[in-house]
Enzyme design. Structure first.
Site, short mmCIF file in Angstrom:
data_model
loop_
_atom_site.label_atom_id
_atom_site.label_comp_id
_atom_site.label_asym_id
_atom_site.label_seq_id
_atom_site.Cartn_x
_atom_site.Cartn_y
_atom_site.Cartn_z
N CYS B 64 12.22 -8.52 0.28
CA CYS B 64 12.94 -8.52 1.35
C CYS B 64 11.89 -8.39 2.65
O CYS B 64 10.85 -7.39 2.15
CB CYS B 64 14.26 -8.28 1.62
SG CYS B 64 14.57 -6.14 2.37
N ALA B 67 12.00 -4.59 3.10
CA ALA B 67 10.73 -4.31 2.03
C ALA B 67 8.94 -4.19 2.35
O ALA B 67 8.35 -3.36 2.19
CB ALA B 67 10.68 -4.42 0.93
N ARG B 98 6.82 3.79 -5.01
CA ARG B 98 5.38 3.08 -4.28
C ARG B 98 3.97 3.30 -4.66
O ARG B 98 3.20 2.73 -4.51
CB ARG B 98 5.63 2.52 -2.89
CG ARG B 98 4.44 1.16 -2.70
CD ARG B 98 4.83 0.01 -1.92
NE ARG B 98 3.82 -0.80 -1.58
CZ ARG B 98 2.71 -0.66 -0.48
NH1 ARG B 98 2.90 0.58 0.04
NH2 ARG B 98 1.74 -1.32 -0.19
N HIS B 196 5.50 -8.01 6.54
CA HIS B 196 4.49 -7.49 7.19
C HIS B 196 4.28 -7.68 8.26
O HIS B 196 3.23 -6.74 9.14
CB HIS B 196 3.20 -8.25 6.15
CG HIS B 196 3.43 -8.31 4.82
ND1 HIS B 196 3.40 -8.96 3.84
CD2 HIS B 196 3.73 -6.50 3.79
CE1 HIS B 196 3.70 -8.70 3.08
NE2 HIS B 196 4.32 -7.90 2.69
#
Lengths: 457, 542, 457, 542
Positions: B64, B67, B98, B196
């Protein structure tokens, strides 16, 4: 490690730091995987499903398959019904499960999606093939924890499947709680050895511990069968193991099908397992087989053999509430002192229950529900303990404070074993105790000056 | 005509495969999914559908917006406190998962191993969460005294109307520390990609260009879209430093808030992950005059090529000589190291389904190993990542991309500085040294497949039909693939190994691929009695 | 730790330093405990019996009862016959075993006591009650090792009990080798699950892992029954597991009762267990049950899941020869490199066998029979390894060289687990591999700088 | 009249018990065993049979001569290489199993964690093992360069005629290091006891008195028969040093060859384990004029009493004052520390079956805890350990004791030195300060049992009849006892805990006894359904 954590404890009312819980939907997804040929479906944004699959995968190192309603902003504004309809259509055609287990997310809950109506409509519109099931659980992430989600989806199994007409007075139901596949297998083995027909549900054994054979199976062999989930409505009674994970389903089953229930602690350690065995003895009216009595005696044997290494050792434990209750009792029965007992899941009765167990054993224990690991770390900084027991996240504290650490609970992301060896039952107790004892012995060996390095321990 | 290595699955026609696999879907879905497949024909200009909604119910790799924002771009910045505003799960799952490594700077600040959340409860959803968020920020400030705090919205936040931007402004005023609020609710956009963009916007708007300290180096650059998974950034920096290049800031692996503030002082931006960071490269070029060059540090020869691009940009004799010396040394060393692995790996086939740039980057290191990429695709890329940036003007704004703000950037009146003469820049552009990315498709061999937003069932069918020697994907796919007996390399987190970037990273990668493909345990999948008849007892010793 | 050990290796022909074996009688005592209601009897000085009981007790943390002929100098000079006669008289009256299993010692062997004659005479003189048995094994301490002693006493069971008249063509014998009680239990479980009637002998399960119940039993429930030991003479055939421990008995049984036999490696690891399962399939002519195939697949799954942590890791292993052969194969199949493989037991065929397995895997392995831990330590000092696997004595080397260490073999004096969890069979493989993987991961965590401390592994 | 605490098993008459238990044996055996039991009657002089053969077939605690020599007395000397000449087992079992701790001295030499053996093979038994022994000594010398080597014979050595004394002499000459050869074949004597004597003889003959370096302290002593199990010797020395006493040498815990060589320079020998070391005390008194005092450092008050004995011997004001100060401090501290344990332990009953002195010593610390010893006995003691040294002249030399050499010691012409005037010494003797040991029996309460060389069946019956709260014995008995549900403390090795000697040791001991007796796990032996009827389902929550 965790160098920013101060020793001084400041009261917090809003900021959660290093949680000891996660959100409902992952528990619902895990429970749903305990139905044979079931595809869990996350009704919300894609991220939820992706995160839950990832975390379960990391814990089990196994395929974890689930679908999502893939909400975009439009769905968030206008409602997720079209997404669910499209999902069901796609799912049944492409993935052909027998059951789709829908759970909601904070998103679909916040906008108020009415899942039962959507399912009804989908059924009417032939989006659900005959003989296939769509069940649902409301699992808003802002209520309870992953344990609540497990509990709610387990209750959904009762709500959708249980059929009071399938009477069998020699059969019982076992609600295993939010435990590992090998635990569920062990509960089945124990009840079978005691000669009772038991339906364990949900049942993730042979689902999340599948063999490597070169053959991928989207729906593995395991999981509670639909016939069984229907039959639970006609069983003699239900043993609910762990009230946080199992009481909702047990109550629902009593309400829906008049199946009486009895709530027990998770059968972890000698005393809680004794009560589980006794509860089954009430059905069979027989003693358990000698092999089981021997397993019990072997567990007690390890406890007495290794008492020197356990007695009066202080322990900080954290994890899910049902586990923490039984673990506290187990450690106390082995002479240890659980001084800090923490769960992230909310629940005042948890605190009361654990404090009752610790009465007369630990003078001023810190027992907290809805707490977090940052707080636990600060407690440990102020009063160091001999051992920490908890999920993988505990290793940061253990490393920071140089304290021996035993992995137990969900999730375990960095070691193997939890998928294969139970911690429930007498045999499980030996496995867990072995880990505890060996961890303590490892530390003694590590710290021993040469002249005090012991050959025999 | 099938590609050279597709022959491993003789008789499988890729076009037929597409039909076969999409036929599994309902008709309408099939039609949509077909557009996400292409069979590569080098003599054609080929377009692919990308960055559109995943059809509900399809089992996808995608995540999503949250994220993409918190998980990918902002999370790696180690000297800030990142508070997730929402129910506990979103914060929990992004906690330490991550592998974006970080070393604390001189101030010792390192909040990376911590997970901060407002742990929203039902009453917060009902009555609004702003008060709790404010209190959480206060508590974070009191306990940790960070220089900056980020706030990330999760799904319910936007819906219940919490104004996190306003909270951020108020608290910044009250506490005197920078607070960055990201409206990255999970449902925004169609994948991580929207996140992003949101992250880039805010960093550009509130962080970049706020500290004009002169950099110390002679050749100053930023690395964009490098997240230091398994220490990639450190290996890249090691090589760059050997060449005499100074890295001001990395977005955002091993990322520092302080360093990002002065990133606009660089002369060149290197772009690794085109998908997640090209916004920033563009905005910094417009705002501050910093050209950018697309690089790929994955693979021995890709690394050498990327270094030469930098040398070409700076057009400095000393730097060029230094760089060639370093390249000669390091390439020789790395090639010698991978030689034994290459011997065992050459001719093997691989499929890549990763993120928004790695499915392209890693083809280079596989080439170093003599391995062939037969199928490749992205999880959340846009068409420009596949087809090259020339398609950007054609891209349509749809309902799902409209809600991701496009910042209107203008040259900073005080800070814009042309790094080269217009002619020099034009020449570099013409040479494709700067401001250029050609996408993944041109690098794919004839007859290979490109697949966008691969689904579970497509993955299954690909394995069954093409029997690859390895598939690179993520954690959700890994064990599915391996149950088929095919090794699967996680290229999001490198299977907890790394670094894989740079010269030494390529050697690590070669070792790890060899380890996986040639592991003797794969020979044990079948029981001997599946392949041999049961023999009657042969007596005597083994 | 072990600071006196130089790196430089000097050839030794006479001085044994830090042995990787012990003497025959302890193996004979252990084997004898695998007969139900059997009292092992040490024909020699008191010290032998005391030492063997002590060491077995330390390993099992269980009662280990055995008697001794209590030689004094007189017996050493004039022979031990009176001592044995007095012993039998006392034993049968006071301790009432069904079997007395006499093994010799270096003392009684050196003076040449003829045990069969003594037993014969005792029988004639009514020192042995009717229905009671006295069996014997010659176990001179200066020949072979504890494994040889186990082998010899197991052969004695054949020599004394096996009866060819008790024919049953669907029954097989399993000689388990010198393995742990849970291993013997696992072999019984596996053969039973495969539907074959198998006599496992000796069988120390439920003898050396008894429960703590507050009731001491001098002769616990377990051990091979005399009826079974007689019946082995009429079984279809014998599977001998591990030639060092089991070939003597298998051969004797063929000679005495014409029961054909087949020697297999100890079923440790996937491939050796496959061969064991296949050997049973030849009798049953059926596939093993799915649960067993799943156990196998789970073991392979752990091997592939965790391959990154195993591949190319160098390992030094030491222990009993049958174990070392299968362990070498198991480690190789998991991608590891056993570079040093040591046993204290003599046997050239051991070296050949292990070298064959390592061919093409480890370029120049050091494989030695009749070697010792001082030598192994020196090898490691010269070429450090990533892991050491062996009995408790290995921990001194592990500490000295700071190398991760997994306990495996006999004796384990300082940890718990070996009494309860098998290492044989597919399930045992998971347990052993879990220990190996987790030990490697523990070390990675220990050594990881903060910024490389991994959550997921 | 039964003793005060035997009442815990009401109706059990100890005399009847003896009859009942010995009736289990064959008649002749019963008759012999009866002599090893006494029911303590404080108003009688009571004799017990001890140090005679164990009847074959009886399951005994006893070990062998080798165990007494190598295992007990010589093994703890850490700066020597101890080679066991024989098959491998004897060396193996004595390897690191006894917890006699050692700290290397300045030379860094520490051979304790090593196991040395000639690993005799059948050809050695057939053709003789002298050659192999010589070669082994050479190899040990080449690799380790120790200052002294010991050689211990095991059973076959004497039988095959290996002359280890001659080998030792030859190799000493060849290599120039001391070599001590012990003919301690396992079959010699009736228990470990013979081995102690053999060890004492050789140490006295070849080691003691070979280095005349003047000691540094003012009050110089040796401690004899203290084996530093779990660090006992270190705790004792800590207290002695506080008082101003210098320990030259300990025989043989934390023992050093160099220190033993100068042990004859002491003014007083303290004797802990009377059984294993009284030979040495006697010989050093005869040979060098050093008086000895029996001490017991186990228990707070025993420790204090033993310290006062030393003060009494030295008759030095300063020392006496120092000692009383130390005693006052340490006793107060230790008593405070054990108080909570005593509260939970007082009135509990215990049985002791240990070695040759501990069954006596530990009664004192149990008294500190308010616990009562109801049965006690030794594994390998002689009558003097039970009845006191006054019986020594009556002791008969039988076939089994005859083969243990009795050294003829005479005053060393150069080194004998009377430590006190004859009158002073006589006075100290009269006061029972020196050269006196009264044995175990006088300390046993009315109606309690004393049993020599306890057998397995006797142990079983004792537990069944008297149901003690704890039994102290060795490893072979421990788990037998515990299967009955009775905690068993290993007093040979302290269950891997310790130290138990001295003031702090007593506190450790109290903690450990409390831990064992009050461990909640003992409450789990019975299943609940053994004690409660099965209830019909009570429904609802727990």
């Amino acid at each position: 490690m965790l160098d920013m954590t101060p020793k001084n404890i400041v009261e917090r009312t809003a900021l959660r730091i290093n949680p000891a819980k996660t959100c409902q939907p992952i528990g619902a997804m895990y429970a749903a995987l305990g139905i044979h040929r079931c595809l869990p479906h996350s009704h919300g944004s894609q991220g939820c499903c992706s995160y839950h699959r990832s975390h379960l995968t990391r814990h089990y190192k196994e395929p974890v398959v689930a679908s999502t309603s893939s909400f975009t902003e439009g769905a968030a504004v206008f409602g997720g019904a079209p997404n669910l309809r499209q999902s069901l259509k796609t799912i049944f055609q492409v993935y052909d499960p027998d059951v789709v287990a829908v759970h909601t997310t904070c998103l679909s809950e916040t906008i108020g999606d009415d899942i039962p109506s959507m399912i009804k409509k989908a059924r009417e519109d032939d989006l659900i093939p005959d003989g296939k099931w769509v069940i649902h659980a409301n699992t808003p992430s802002y209520v309870g924890s992953h344990v609540t989600g497990f509990s709610t989806m387990t209750k959904a199994m009762v709500d959708y499947f249980a059929d009071r007409d399938l009477q069998n007075s020699r059969r019982i139901n076992i609600l295993p709680g939010y435990v590992e596949p090998p635990d569920m297998r062990e509960l089945k083995r124990m009840s079978s050895e005691m000669g009772v027909e038991a339906i364990v549900f949900p049942d993730t054994s042979d689902v999340l511990d599948t063999p490597m054979t070169g053959q991928y199976q989207m729906y593995p062999k395991g999981g509670a069968r639909i016939e069984s989930l229907m039959a639970v409505g006609g069983s003699a009674y239900t043993l609910g193991l762990g009230s946080f994970a199992s009481e909702a389903a047990a109550t629902a089953l009593e309400t829906k099908c008049s199946v009486p229930f009895r709530m027990l602690d998770l059968p972890l350690g000698v005393r809680a397992t004794d009560r589980f065995v006794q509860a089954i003895m009430e059905v069979t009216e027989n003693e358990p087989p000698e092999t089981m009595i021997f397993d019990r005696g072997r567990l007690v044997d390890v406890m007495t053999d290794m008492q020197h290494y356990l007695y009066n050792k202080t322990v900080a434990i954290f994890g899910d509430p049902d586990h923490m209750i039984s673990l506290t009792d187990f450690l106390v029965s082995a002479g240890m002192k659980p001084v800090f007992v923490i769960t992230g899941t909310p629940g005042k009765r948890f605190e009361q229950r654990v404090k009752d167990i610790l009465k007369g054993v630990v003078p001023n224990p810190r027992v907290h529900a809805a707490a977090d690991l940052f707080y636990l770390h600060q407690l440990i900084k102020n009063d160091p303990v001999d051992l920490i027991i908890g999920n993988t996240y505990g290793k940061y504290i253990a490393k920071a404070e140089d304290i021996p650490f035993v992995r137990f609970g969900f999730p375990i992301l960095d070691r193997v074993g939890h998928s294969y060896f139970p911690t429930l039952g007498y045999r499980g107790g030996i496995h867990l105790l072995m880990n505890i004892v060996n961890t303590i012995l490892d530390r003694q060996d590590r710290d021993a000056p040469d002249e005090r390095f012991e050959l025999v321990m | 005509m099938p590609g050279p290595r597709m022959s491993k699955a003789p008789g499988v026609d890729p076009e037929e495969f597409i039909k076969e696999v999409t036929d599994l879907y309902p008709t309408k879905v099939a039609k949509k999914r077909q557009k996400h497949f292409i069979v590569r024909r080098p003599d054609e200009e080929q377009a692919i559908e990308a960055n559109v909604r995943t059809i509900p119910g399809i089992i996808t790799q995608r995540g999503c917006c949250y994220a993409g924002c918190k998980g990918v771009v902002i999370g790696p910045v180690g000297d800030m406190v990142h508070i997730v505003h929402g129910p506990i799960g979103c914060a929990f799952y992004a906690w330490n998962t991550r592998r974006n490594l970080f070393t604390p700077r001189e101030d010792g600040k390192n909040y990376l191993p911590y997970c901060f959340s407002t742990d929203m409860q039902d009453e917060d959803v009902i009555f609004g969460g702003e008060k709790k968020l404010k209190q959480a920020i206060k508590e974070a400030h009191e306990i940790f005294k960070p220089k900056a705090i980020s706030v990330h919205a999760t799904c319910p936040v936007g819906l219940i109307g919490d104004d996190i931007q306003s909270v951020a402004r108020q608290m910044k005023e009250e506490l005197g520390v920078e607070i960055l609020a990201f409206n990255c609710e999970g449902y925004k956009g169609v994948s991580q990609s929207g996140g992003h963009h949101i992250a880039n916007n805010k960093l550009f708007d509130q962080v970049v260009g706020t500290d004009d300290t002169e950099p110390e180096g002679k050749f100053n650059i930023n690395i964009l879209g490098e997240y230091n998974i398994g220490g990639d950034a450190w290996e890249i920096e090691r090589v760059l430093h050997r060449c005499g290049i100074n890295v001001i800031s990395t977005f955002s692996g091993d990322g520092s808030y302080d360093e990002m503030k002065r990133s606009h002082m660089a002369d060149l931006n290197l772009v690794m992950c085109h998908r997640s960071i090209n916004y920033m490269a563009e905005m910094m070029e417009t705002g501050f005059g910093i050209p950018w060059a697309k690089v790929n540090f994955i693979g021995i020869h890709a690394m050498a090529k990327s270094l030469r691009k930098i040398a070409r940009f700076f057009e400095n004799e000393e730097l060029t000589v230094a760089m060639e010396t370093v390249i000669a040394e390091e390439v020789a060393e790395a090639e010698a190291a991978i030689a034994p692995y290459r011997e065992r790996l050459k001719g093997k086939t691989v499929m890549l389904f990763v993120g928004g740039s790695r499915a392209h980057h890693y083809q280079e290191v596989f080439k170093d190993l003599g391995m062939q990429t037969i199928v490749s695709g992205y999880e959340f890329a846009h068409r420009d990542d596949y087809e090259g940036r020339q398609v950007i003007p054609e891209l349509k704004v749809d309902a799902d991309s409209r809600n991701i703000e496009e910042l209107k950037v203008q040259a900073d009146p005080d800070r814009f500085r042309a790094r080269k003469s217009t002619e020099a820049l034009e020449k570099l552009k013409a040479e494709k040294v700067i401001d250029y990315y050609e996408g993944l498709i041109p690098d794919m061999g004839n007859g290979t497949l490109v697949i966008d937003d691969l689904s579970h069932v497509e993955l299954e069918k690909l394995i069954e039909k093409f029997k690859p020697d390895m598939i690179c994907s993520g954690i959700k796919d890994k064990y599915i693939i391996e149950k088929f007996g095919v090794p699967s390399k996680q290229l999001h987190n490198y299977d907890y190994s790394g670094p894989y970037a740079g010269f030494r990273g390529a050697v690590n990668f070669a070792r790890d691929v060899d380890m996986m493909i040639n592991n003797p345990a794969w020979k044990l999948l079948k029981t001997p009695w599946e392949t041999q008849p049961i023999l009657k007892a042969k007596l005597g010793s083994e």
